[in-house]
Motif scaffolding. Structure first.
Motif, PDB file in Angstrom:
ATOM      1  N   VAL A  23       0.841  -1.206   0.000  1.00 27.12           N
ATOM      2  CA  VAL A  23       0.000   0.000   0.000  1.00 27.12           C
ATOM      3  C   VAL A  23       0.875   1.254   0.000  1.00 27.12           C
ATOM      4  CG1 VAL A  23      -1.612   1.352   1.426  1.00 27.12           C
ATOM      5  CG2 VAL A  23      -2.059  -1.062   0.991  1.00 27.12           C
ATOM      6  N   GLY A  24       1.921   1.257   0.797  1.00 23.62           N
ATOM      7  CA  GLY A  24       2.826   2.411   0.829  1.00 23.62           C
ATOM      8  C   GLY A  24       3.484   2.660  -0.511  1.00 23.62           C
ATOM      9  N   ALA A  25       3.991   1.602  -1.131  1.00 21.50           N
ATOM     10  CA  ALA A  25       4.636   1.753  -2.440  1.00 21.50           C
ATOM     11  C   ALA A  25       3.647   2.263  -3.483  1.00 21.50           C
ATOM     12  CB  ALA A  25       5.250   0.428  -2.883  1.00 21.50           C
ATOM     13  N   LEU A  26       2.440   1.705  -3.481  1.00 21.76           N
ATOM     14  CA  LEU A  26       1.425   2.137  -4.454  1.00 21.76           C
ATOM     15  C   LEU A  26       0.958   3.571  -4.184  1.00 21.76           C
ATOM     16  CD1 LEU A  26      -0.688  -1.111  -4.848  1.00 21.76           C
ATOM     17  CD2 LEU A  26       0.973  -0.137  -6.471  1.00 21.76           C
ATOM     18  N   LYS A  27       0.849   3.944  -2.921  1.00 20.36           N
ATOM     19  CA  LYS A  27       0.470   5.322  -2.578  1.00 20.36           C
ATOM     20  C   LYS A  27       1.479   6.306  -3.163  1.00 20.36           C
ATOM     21  CE  LYS A  27       0.709   8.761   0.889  1.00 20.36           C
ATOM     22  NZ  LYS A  27       1.733   9.760   0.704  1.00 20.36           N
ATOM     23  N   HIS A  28       2.761   6.011  -2.953  1.00 23.30           N
ATOM     24  CA  HIS A  28       3.789   6.915  -3.476  1.00 23.30           C
ATOM     25  C   HIS A  28       3.811   6.909  -5.002  1.00 23.30           C
ATOM     26  CE1 HIS A  28       5.315   8.083   0.362  1.00 23.30           C
ATOM     27  NE2 HIS A  28       5.482   6.822   0.725  1.00 23.30           N
ATOM     28  N   GLN A  29       3.603   5.774  -5.590  1.00 22.46           N
ATOM     29  CA  GLN A  29       3.624   5.659  -7.051  1.00 22.46           C
ATOM     30  C   GLN A  29       2.412   6.352  -7.680  1.00 22.46           C
ATOM     31  OE1 GLN A  29       6.073   4.079  -8.840  1.00 22.46           O
ATOM     32  NE2 GLN A  29       5.117   4.501 -10.810  1.00 22.46           N
ATOM     33  N   LEU A  30       1.215   6.030  -7.198  1.00 22.41           N
ATOM     34  CA  LEU A  30      -0.012   6.460  -7.870  1.00 22.41           C
ATOM     35  C   LEU A  30      -0.519   7.819  -7.414  1.00 22.41           C
ATOM     36  CD1 LEU A  30      -1.856   3.024  -7.807  1.00 22.41           C
ATOM     37  CD2 LEU A  30      -0.529   4.022  -9.688  1.00 22.41           C
ATOM     38  N   PHE A  31      -0.410   8.119  -6.141  1.00 25.32           N
ATOM     39  CA  PHE A  31      -0.993   9.360  -5.633  1.00 25.32           C
ATOM     40  C   PHE A  31       0.024  10.480  -5.494  1.00 25.32           C
ATOM     41  CE2 PHE A  31      -3.834   6.008  -4.090  1.00 25.32           C
ATOM     42  CZ  PHE A  31      -5.014   6.429  -4.699  1.00 25.32           C
ATOM     43  N   ASP A  32       1.239  10.144  -5.063  1.00 22.41           N
ATOM     44  CA  ASP A  32       2.271  11.169  -4.887  1.00 22.41           C
ATOM     45  C   ASP A  32       3.084  11.398  -6.152  1.00 22.41           C
ATOM     46  OD1 ASP A  32       1.397  11.216  -2.271  1.00 22.41           O
ATOM     47  OD2 ASP A  32       3.074  10.027  -1.505  1.00 22.41           O
ATOM     48  N   ARG A  33       2.866  10.540  -7.143  1.00 19.88           N
ATOM     49  CA  ARG A  33       3.560  10.640  -8.438  1.00 19.88           C
ATOM     50  C   ARG A  33       5.078  10.513  -8.325  1.00 19.88           C
ATOM     51  NH1 ARG A  33      -0.430   9.276 -11.512  1.00 19.88           N
ATOM     52  NH2 ARG A  33      -2.115  10.747 -11.614  1.00 19.88           N
ATOM     53  N   GLU A  34       5.514   9.815  -7.294  1.00 23.91           N
ATOM     54  CA  GLU A  34       6.933   9.446  -7.191  1.00 23.91           C
ATOM     55  C   GLU A  34       7.083   8.135  -7.938  1.00 23.91           C
ATOM     56  OE1 GLU A  34       9.593  10.777  -5.900  1.00 23.91           O
ATOM     57  OE2 GLU A  34       8.727  12.479  -4.843  1.00 23.91           O
ATOM     58  N   ARG A  35       8.168   7.949  -8.625  1.00 21.86           N
ATOM     59  CA  ARG A  35       8.362   6.686  -9.332  1.00 21.86           C
ATOM     60  C   ARG A  35       8.969   5.658  -8.361  1.00 21.86           C
ATOM     61  NH1 ARG A  35       9.497  10.201 -13.804  1.00 21.86           N
ATOM     62  NH2 ARG A  35      11.720   9.996 -13.533  1.00 21.86           N
ATOM     63  N   GLN A  36       8.186   5.370  -7.344  1.00 24.04           N
ATOM     64  CA  GLN A  36       8.620   4.482  -6.267  1.00 24.04           C
ATOM     65  C   GLN A  36       8.901   3.063  -6.765  1.00 24.04           C
ATOM     66  OE1 GLN A  36       9.385   5.341  -3.231  1.00 24.04           O
ATOM     67  NE2 GLN A  36       9.807   3.272  -2.561  1.00 24.04           N
ATOM     68  N   LEU A  37       8.023   2.542  -7.608  1.00 27.69           N
ATOM     69  CA  LEU A  37       8.190   1.146  -8.040  1.00 27.69           C
ATOM     70  C   LEU A  37       9.452   0.951  -8.875  1.00 27.69           C
ATOM     71  CD1 LEU A  37       4.500   0.197  -8.893  1.00 27.69           C
ATOM     72  CD2 LEU A  37       5.778  -0.227  -6.787  1.00 27.69           C
ATOM     73  N   GLU A  38       9.861   1.963  -9.608  1.00 34.39           N
ATOM     74  CA  GLU A  38      11.065   1.833 -10.428  1.00 34.39           C
ATOM     75  C   GLU A  38      12.322   1.640  -9.591  1.00 34.39           C
ATOM     76  OE1 GLU A  38       8.584   3.868 -11.046  1.00 34.39           O
ATOM     77  OE2 GLU A  38       8.237   4.014 -13.187  1.00 34.39           O
ATOM     78  N   ARG A  39      12.257   2.017  -8.318  1.00 33.06           N
ATOM     79  CA  ARG A  39      13.409   1.808  -7.434  1.00 33.06           C
ATOM     80  C   ARG A  39      13.707   0.323  -7.256  1.00 33.06           C
ATOM     81  NH1 ARG A  39      14.686   5.432  -3.354  1.00 33.06           N
ATOM     82  NH2 ARG A  39      14.300   3.896  -1.722  1.00 33.06           N
ATOM     83  N   MET A  40      12.676  -0.525  -7.370  1.00 32.09           N
ATOM     84  CA  MET A  40      12.836  -1.949  -7.113  1.00 32.09           C
ATOM     85  C   MET A  40      12.469  -2.796  -8.323  1.00 32.09           C
ATOM     86  SD  MET A  40      14.091  -3.927  -4.874  1.00 32.09           S
ATOM     87  CE  MET A  40      14.291  -3.152  -3.295  1.00 32.09           C
ATOM     88  N   TRP A  41      12.397  -2.213  -9.513  1.00 27.55           N
ATOM     89  CA  TRP A  41      12.164  -2.953 -10.761  1.00 27.55           C
ATOM     90  C   TRP A  41      13.462  -3.035 -11.535  1.00 27.55           C
ATOM     91  CZ3 TRP A  41       7.911  -5.491 -10.832  1.00 27.55           C
ATOM     92  CH2 TRP A  41       6.674  -4.946 -10.495  1.00 27.55           C
ATOM     93  N   PHE A  42      13.515  -3.997 -12.450  1.00 30.50           N
ATOM     94  CA  PHE A  42      14.674  -4.093 -13.344  1.00 30.50           C
ATOM     95  C   PHE A  42      14.521  -3.174 -14.540  1.00 30.50           C
ATOM     96  CE2 PHE A  42      14.808  -8.233 -11.202  1.00 30.50           C
ATOM     97  CZ  PHE A  42      16.108  -8.210 -10.764  1.00 30.50           C
ATOM     98  N   TRP A  43      13.330  -2.738 -14.801  1.00 27.29           N
ATOM     99  CA  TRP A  43      13.053  -1.921 -15.967  1.00 27.29           C
ATOM    100  C   TRP A  43      12.312  -0.663 -15.540  1.00 27.29           C
ATOM    101  CZ3 TRP A  43      10.834  -6.545 -14.777  1.00 27.29           C
ATOM    102  CH2 TRP A  43       9.520  -6.512 -14.393  1.00 27.29           C
ATOM    103  N   GLY A  44      12.105   0.214 -16.475  1.00 22.67           N
ATOM    104  CA  GLY A  44      11.346   1.427 -16.195  1.00 22.67           C
ATOM    105  C   GLY A  44      12.205   2.663 -16.365  1.00 22.67           C
ATOM    106  N   LYS A  45      11.530   3.748 -16.479  1.00 23.22           N
ATOM    107  CA  LYS A  45      12.202   5.036 -16.660  1.00 23.22           C
ATOM    108  C   LYS A  45      12.891   5.412 -15.359  1.00 23.22           C
ATOM    109  CE  LYS A  45      11.192   9.581 -18.427  1.00 23.22           C
ATOM    110  NZ  LYS A  45      10.153  10.498 -18.858  1.00 23.22           N
ATOM    111  N   THR A  46      14.130   5.814 -15.447  1.00 24.84           N
ATOM    112  CA  THR A  46      14.890   6.153 -14.241  1.00 24.84           C
ATOM    113  C   THR A  46      15.168   7.635 -14.129  1.00 24.84           C
ATOM    114  OG1 THR A  46      16.977   5.717 -15.350  1.00 24.84           O
ATOM    115  CG2 THR A  46      15.992   3.908 -14.093  1.00 24.84           C
TER     116      THR A  46
END
Length: 191
Positions: A167-190
């Motif tokens: 929930v915390g990761a999704l909150k930061h990703q979806l609502f705060d518009r931080e690219r939180q999930l990319e911190r722990m993915w192998f792919w994605g815009k950095t």
């Protein structure tokens, strides 16, 4: 987001391998009450193998984490979010160790342990904890039951903390518009 905010590839591998091991073990716990009796023991044995594997990965992950600083959090996090994130991660680490250890102790105290060796994924025998196996039957039963209860309580805490983590990761990703999930993915815009 700069690459400095992304975890290293090895940290990402450890994170996702531990997560997948935990998810698979949760699935096994939900599955084995619904299968034929002759299928239960193989599922439990696979559950034990996954648990030991998660323990090994968690040890390696902790050693890596102690020698490698994680990327800084984005600057927009509120102080309470930083504290909650820190304590959630500390608690998750503790549970990730406590879960397989309580399972291993419970398994070592199982009355049928001596007649049913445990094989890690069927490849080689995994040792049980000798001094626990050597306890008198009444003490062994008490250890088995107490650590079984602890294993179950810890499992319920894992549900809560993993849910909070997601929930915390999704909150930061979806609502705060931080690219939180990319911190722990192998792919994605950095950037």
């Amino acid at each position: 987001m700069t690459d400095a905010r992304r975890y290293t590839a090895l940290a990402i591998w450890f994170h996702w391998l531990v997560a997948l091991g935990i998810i698979a073990n949760i699935a096994l716990v939900w599955i084995w009450p619904n299968v034929a009796d002759e299928q239960v023991r193989p599922l439990i044995n696979f559950h034990k193998s996954l648990g030991i594997t998660v323990l090994g990965l968690a040890i390696m992950r902790l050693l890596w984490r102690l020698t490698h600083r994680p990327p800084a959090l984005p600057t927009g996090y509120k102080a309470w979010e930083v504290r909650l994130s820190h304590w959630t991660h500390v608690a998750l680490y503790m549970l990730i160790f406590a879960m397989p250890l309580t399972g291993w102790i419970m398994d070592s105290a199982w009355k049928g342990a001596a007649e049913n060796p445990m094989y890690l994924f069927g490849l080689f025998e995994w040792p049980r904890i000798g001094f626990i196996m050597a306890l008198d039957p009444a003490t062994k039963l008490a250890v088995h039951d107490r650590f079984g209860e602890a294993h179950e309580v810890i499992g319920n805490l894992v549900y809560v903390l993993v849910g909070l983590h997601i929930v915390g990761a999704l909150k930061h990703q979806l609502f705060d518009r931080e690219r939180q999930l990319e911190r722990m993915w192998f792919w994605g815009k950095t950037e």
